[in-house]
Structure formats: structure tokens, C-alpha cells
Design a protein around this motif. Structure first.
Motif, PDB file in Angstrom:
ATOM      1  N   VAL A 168     -33.960  11.506   3.848  1.00 44.74           N
ATOM      2  CA  VAL A 168     -33.368  10.173   3.910  1.00 44.74           C
ATOM      3  C   VAL A 168     -32.032  10.176   3.191  1.00 44.74           C
ATOM      4  O   VAL A 168     -31.972  10.294   1.966  1.00 44.74           O
ATOM      5  CB  VAL A 168     -34.294   9.139   3.254  1.00 44.74           C
ATOM      6  CG1 VAL A 168     -33.650   7.769   3.280  1.00 44.74           C
ATOM      7  CG2 VAL A 168     -35.623   9.114   3.977  1.00 44.74           C
ATOM      8  N   ARG A 169     -30.962  10.157   3.935  1.00 47.74           N
ATOM      9  CA  ARG A 169     -29.592  10.081   3.438  1.00 47.74           C
ATOM     10  C   ARG A 169     -29.348  11.110   2.364  1.00 47.74           C
ATOM     11  O   ARG A 169     -29.764  12.253   2.456  1.00 47.74           O
ATOM     12  CB  ARG A 169     -29.287   8.671   2.982  1.00 47.74           C
ATOM     13  CG  ARG A 169     -29.559   7.646   4.117  1.00 47.74           C
ATOM     14  CD  ARG A 169     -28.812   6.384   3.933  1.00 47.74           C
ATOM     15  NE  ARG A 169     -27.396   6.632   4.187  1.00 47.74           N
ATOM     16  CZ  ARG A 169     -26.444   5.814   3.770  1.00 47.74           C
ATOM     17  NH1 ARG A 169     -26.743   4.760   3.065  1.00 47.74           N
ATOM     18  NH2 ARG A 169     -25.188   6.057   4.066  1.00 47.74           N
ATOM     19  N   ASP A 170     -28.655  10.822   1.229  1.00 49.35           N
ATOM     20  CA  ASP A 170     -28.299  11.855   0.256  1.00 49.35           C
ATOM     21  C   ASP A 170     -29.389  12.005  -0.788  1.00 49.35           C
ATOM     22  O   ASP A 170     -30.375  11.293  -0.817  1.00 49.35           O
ATOM     23  CB  ASP A 170     -26.957  11.525  -0.409  1.00 49.35           C
ATOM     24  CG  ASP A 170     -27.025  10.249  -1.201  1.00 49.35           C
ATOM     25  OD1 ASP A 170     -27.883  10.170  -2.098  1.00 49.35           O
ATOM     26  OD2 ASP A 170     -26.222   9.345  -0.924  1.00 49.35           O
ATOM     27  N   ARG A 171     -29.202  12.981  -1.686  1.00 53.26           N
ATOM     28  CA  ARG A 171     -30.203  13.312  -2.679  1.00 53.26           C
ATOM     29  C   ARG A 171     -29.861  12.765  -4.049  1.00 53.26           C
ATOM     30  O   ARG A 171     -30.346  13.252  -5.066  1.00 53.26           O
ATOM     31  CB  ARG A 171     -30.376  14.831  -2.767  1.00 53.26           C
ATOM     32  CG  ARG A 171     -30.932  15.458  -1.490  1.00 53.26           C
ATOM     33  CD  ARG A 171     -30.995  16.963  -1.617  1.00 53.26           C
ATOM     34  NE  ARG A 171     -31.633  17.549  -0.452  1.00 53.26           N
ATOM     35  CZ  ARG A 171     -32.924  17.812  -0.372  1.00 53.26           C
ATOM     36  NH1 ARG A 171     -33.711  17.539  -1.387  1.00 53.26           N
ATOM     37  NH2 ARG A 171     -33.446  18.350   0.714  1.00 53.26           N
ATOM     38  N   GLY A 172     -29.004  11.767  -4.122  1.00 48.91           N
ATOM     39  CA  GLY A 172     -28.624  11.207  -5.408  1.00 48.91           C
ATOM     40  C   GLY A 172     -29.799  10.598  -6.143  1.00 48.91           C
ATOM     41  O   GLY A 172     -30.727  10.092  -5.548  1.00 48.91           O
ATOM     42  N   THR A 228     -37.924   9.291  -6.622  1.00 48.11           N
ATOM     43  CA  THR A 228     -36.675   9.220  -5.877  1.00 48.11           C
ATOM     44  C   THR A 228     -36.989   9.341  -4.399  1.00 48.11           C
ATOM     45  O   THR A 228     -38.053   9.819  -3.996  1.00 48.11           O
ATOM     46  CB  THR A 228     -35.698  10.347  -6.276  1.00 48.11           C
ATOM     47  OG1 THR A 228     -36.229  11.588  -5.803  1.00 48.11           O
ATOM     48  CG2 THR A 228     -35.513  10.393  -7.785  1.00 48.11           C
ATOM     49  N   THR A 229     -36.046   8.917  -3.570  1.00 44.19           N
ATOM     50  CA  THR A 229     -36.275   9.004  -2.131  1.00 44.19           C
ATOM     51  C   THR A 229     -36.295  10.442  -1.652  1.00 44.19           C
ATOM     52  O   THR A 229     -36.701  10.697  -0.514  1.00 44.19           O
ATOM     53  CB  THR A 229     -35.185   8.229  -1.364  1.00 44.19           C
ATOM     54  OG1 THR A 229     -33.907   8.676  -1.777  1.00 44.19           O
ATOM     55  CG2 THR A 229     -35.335   6.747  -1.583  1.00 44.19           C
ATOM     56  N   THR A 230     -35.880  11.421  -2.474  1.00 41.03           N
ATOM     57  CA  THR A 230     -35.962  12.821  -2.060  1.00 41.03           C
ATOM     58  C   THR A 230     -37.399  13.295  -1.968  1.00 41.03           C
ATOM     59  O   THR A 230     -37.668  14.364  -1.424  1.00 41.03           O
ATOM     60  CB  THR A 230     -35.192  13.717  -3.037  1.00 41.03           C
ATOM     61  OG1 THR A 230     -35.727  13.553  -4.358  1.00 41.03           O
ATOM     62  CG2 THR A 230     -33.718  13.370  -3.058  1.00 41.03           C
ATOM     63  N   GLU A 231     -38.333  12.524  -2.470  1.00 38.56           N
ATOM     64  CA  GLU A 231     -39.746  12.886  -2.359  1.00 38.56           C
ATOM     65  C   GLU A 231     -40.320  12.499  -0.993  1.00 38.56           C
ATOM     66  O   GLU A 231     -41.484  12.793  -0.707  1.00 38.56           O
ATOM     67  CB  GLU A 231     -40.557  12.215  -3.465  1.00 38.56           C
ATOM     68  CG  GLU A 231     -40.170  12.687  -4.859  1.00 38.56           C
ATOM     69  CD  GLU A 231     -41.041  12.078  -5.933  1.00 38.56           C
ATOM     70  OE1 GLU A 231     -42.150  11.609  -5.604  1.00 38.56           O
ATOM     71  OE2 GLU A 231     -40.618  12.072  -7.096  1.00 38.56           O
ATOM     72  N   TYR A 232     -39.498  11.856  -0.160  1.00 37.22           N
ATOM     73  CA  TYR A 232     -39.945  11.412   1.153  1.00 37.22           C
ATOM     74  C   TYR A 232     -39.132  12.093   2.244  1.00 37.22           C
ATOM     75  O   TYR A 232     -37.946  12.351   2.093  1.00 37.22           O
ATOM     76  CB  TYR A 232     -39.812   9.895   1.274  1.00 37.22           C
ATOM     77  CG  TYR A 232     -40.645   9.153   0.249  1.00 37.22           C
ATOM     78  CD1 TYR A 232     -41.953   8.809   0.519  1.00 37.22           C
ATOM     79  CD2 TYR A 232     -40.111   8.841  -0.994  1.00 37.22           C
ATOM     80  CE1 TYR A 232     -42.724   8.149  -0.424  1.00 37.22           C
ATOM     81  CE2 TYR A 232     -40.868   8.187  -1.948  1.00 37.22           C
ATOM     82  CZ  TYR A 232     -42.170   7.843  -1.661  1.00 37.22           C
ATOM     83  OH  TYR A 232     -42.928   7.195  -2.599  1.00 37.22           O
TER      84      TYR A 232
END
Length: 307
Positions: free
Chosen positions: A4-8, A35-39
Motif C-alpha cells: 500500500v503506497r510508500d513504506r513511511g 504501520t501499513t507496511t504490515e499489510y
């Protein structure tokens, strides 16, 4: 699958407006350091209003969610709407209102809301994809929506945009109210609620023409009008105030809603169904039944025995 988009990194615990609805203290949103990086993104579910909704999967648990991302460069009005939606969703605790699990704010200003995923989409998409709404099915659908509205209205929340596209459904025909971007939190019982927000096709006569139908009306009844149109539309297969296939415009809708006769069901339906629609679509907002009253209407109260 794309992330989902960037990893910020994201920060939680968003600062919300001070005035908050008095939801039960048990209605809270998870605030773990996530964080959304977990999805991982599975697919895009929809676009619009400065944002995108994704179907995502948690990488470790494989649980499926819907992730609504509103971009930092979206319209300021949309940004205000998303904060209003966050305020409501993070406190709502009803099986008839879509559940919010977490809220993320990215350093670049993007906002993401992690919500439960409803695998059959919206009532609008379900209908357009060939779903059939019998009278018996709609009795159950109406009862669920009314339970959601009864909960919201009891906590001084007016949705203001009830329509098939804002009602989520799963394969078990469980229905939940969603999309609170234009909702109003009533700070006082007599607060006015006659602004032109929401989808005008589903607006009640008093919202279109407050001078003729009464200014500072009881705003909760506007949700009931929208519910009546929604149930009627699902049964008829097209928007009930216009001919099938007719493209709506503001002037046509205003004439139909304010000056035309309330739409009615075709011949062949039960007396209970016809009465229910009439109780929702009375042009006099003061005579419209409340959500609580409609739950006891024969059309809804006997819906469980019809399934």
C-alpha cells in the motif's frame, strides 16, 4: 501484490476535535504500534473523494481488511470529512455499523483507516451484479439498517447520506452502515441540520426546500426518508423517483422530491411492505416514523421469521 503506497512510518493517536459523541466507553479503536507496511494490497475496491479504498491482507495473520486512504493533497473539505468520519468510526460500537480497527497518519499527511472487510461489497454493487432483493430479503435488510440508525440516532449522530452505495453487505447478507464523511454530530437536540451535503437524490423534501417544508427540522427523519428510497430502489431495480435509465439532474430531482407525489410500490406487494414505505416517505417530516418505531413495524418485526 503491491504494498500500500510508500513504506513511511506512521503515527497513531490522531488529535480529534474536542466535541465527541457520547459513545459507550467500550467502543475504542486499537492503537498498537502498527504501520501499513504490515499489510499487502490484494485489489483496489474503489476511488473517489480524494482517496482510494483497498482490500488488504495482514502479512502475518492473513486476516482481510478494507483500507481507506485519503491523500494529503485532497480537497480541504474532504480532509474535514475524513476527520469527522474518524471521530465517529473510532467510537462506534454496533454490529450494524462498519467496524474501524486502526487509524494511521503518515508523515506526508496521508490518512488511512483500517476497517472490517465486507466481502459482497455494497448493496448498490450487489444489486447491479445480479443480486435479487425479494420482499422477505428486504425486510431483513431494513431491520439491520434501522438497528444501525437507531444506535446512531441515540448517540446524536445523523448520517445524512444513507443510500445503497453507503451500505456494506457480506455473503451472509449482514448489512452495515458505512461512509460517515458528511454525517453530523448533534451537540444539542435542536441543532439545525439542513445544509446541502450528502447525495441530493436521496435528500428529503425539507432538506431540498426548508422554507416550504420547515427550517430547523428534526434531522433524524431525513435519514428515514433516505432509508425508504433505498429499500424501494433495491426492490424496483432502479431509482424510484425517475424512470428506469433516466439520468438525474438537480432540477429534475428537486421537482420530483418537492413537488411530485411520494414514490410508491407496484401492485402485488404485501400490505406490510407498502405501509412501511409510506411510513418512511411521508413528506411531512414530523409524521415520519422514527428508527425505533419502524423496528416495531410489522414489516420489520416479523422479518426474522420470514427468512
Amino acid at each position: 501484490m503491491a504494498l500500500v503506497r510508500d513504506r513511511g512510518q506512521l503515527k497513531l493517536g490522531l488529535r480529534l476535535p474536542e466535541r465527541r459523541p457520547r459513545f459507550p466507553p467500550t467502543a475504542t479503536t486499537t492503537t498498537t504500534t502498527t504501520t501499513t507496511t504490515e499489510y499487502e494490497t490484494v485489489q483496489v475496491l474503489g476511488h473517489g473523494n480524494g482517496g482510494t479504498v483497498y482490500k488488504v491482507v495482514h502479512k502475518k495473520t492473513l486476516d482481510v481488511f478494507a483500507l481507506k486512504v485519503v491523500h494529503a493533497d485532497s480537497d480541504p473539505m474532504m480532509r474535514r470529512q475524513i476527520f469527522r468520519e474518524m471521530e465517529i468510526l473510532r467510537r462506534a460500537d454496533s454490529p450494524f455499523v462498519v467496524k474501524c480497527h486502526e487509524i494511521f497518519e503518515k508523515p506526508d499527511g496521508d490518512i488511512a483507516i483500517l476497517m472490517e472487510y465486507m466481502d459482497a461489497g455494497t448493496l448498490d454493487s450487489f444489486s447491479k451484479n445480479g443480486g435479487v432483493f425479494t420482499e422477505q430479503t428486504l425486510a431483513n435488510v431494513a431491520r439491520q439498517i434501522l438497528n444501525g440508525l437507531n444506535y446512531l440516532h441515540a448517540h446524536k449522530i445523523i448520517h445524512r447520506d444513507i443510500k445503497p452505495a453507503n451500505l456494506l453487505v457480506n455473503k451472509n447478507m449482514e448489512v452495515k452502515i458505512a461512509d460517515f464523511g458528511v454525517s453530523k454530530i448533534m451537540c444539542r437536540t435542536l441543532d439545525a441540520c439542513n445544509s446541502y451535503v450528502g447525495t441530493c437524490a436521496y435528500m428529503s423534501p425539507e432538506r431540498f426546500d426548508p422554507d416550504s417544508y420547515g427550517a430547523n427540522y428534526n434531522g433524524y427523519s431525513g435519514d428515514i426518508w433516505s432509508l425508504g428510497l433505498t429499500i424501494l430502489e433495491l426492490y424496483m431495480g432502479h431509482f424510484p423517483l425517475l424512470a428506469s435509465g433516466q439520468k438525474p439532474d438537480w432540477a429534475t430531482l428537486m421537482c420530483a422530491i418537492c413537488f411530485g407525489e411520494p414514490p410508491s410500490l407496484p401492485e402485488g406487494v404485501s400490505d406490510e411492505f407498502r405501509s412501511f414505505i409510506e411510513c418512511c416517505l411521508d413528506k411531512d417530516s414530523g409524521k415520519r416514523w422514527t428508527a425505533s418505531q419502524l423496528l416495531s413495524h410489522p414489516f420489520c418485526s416479523s422479518s426474522s421469521s420470514r427468512q
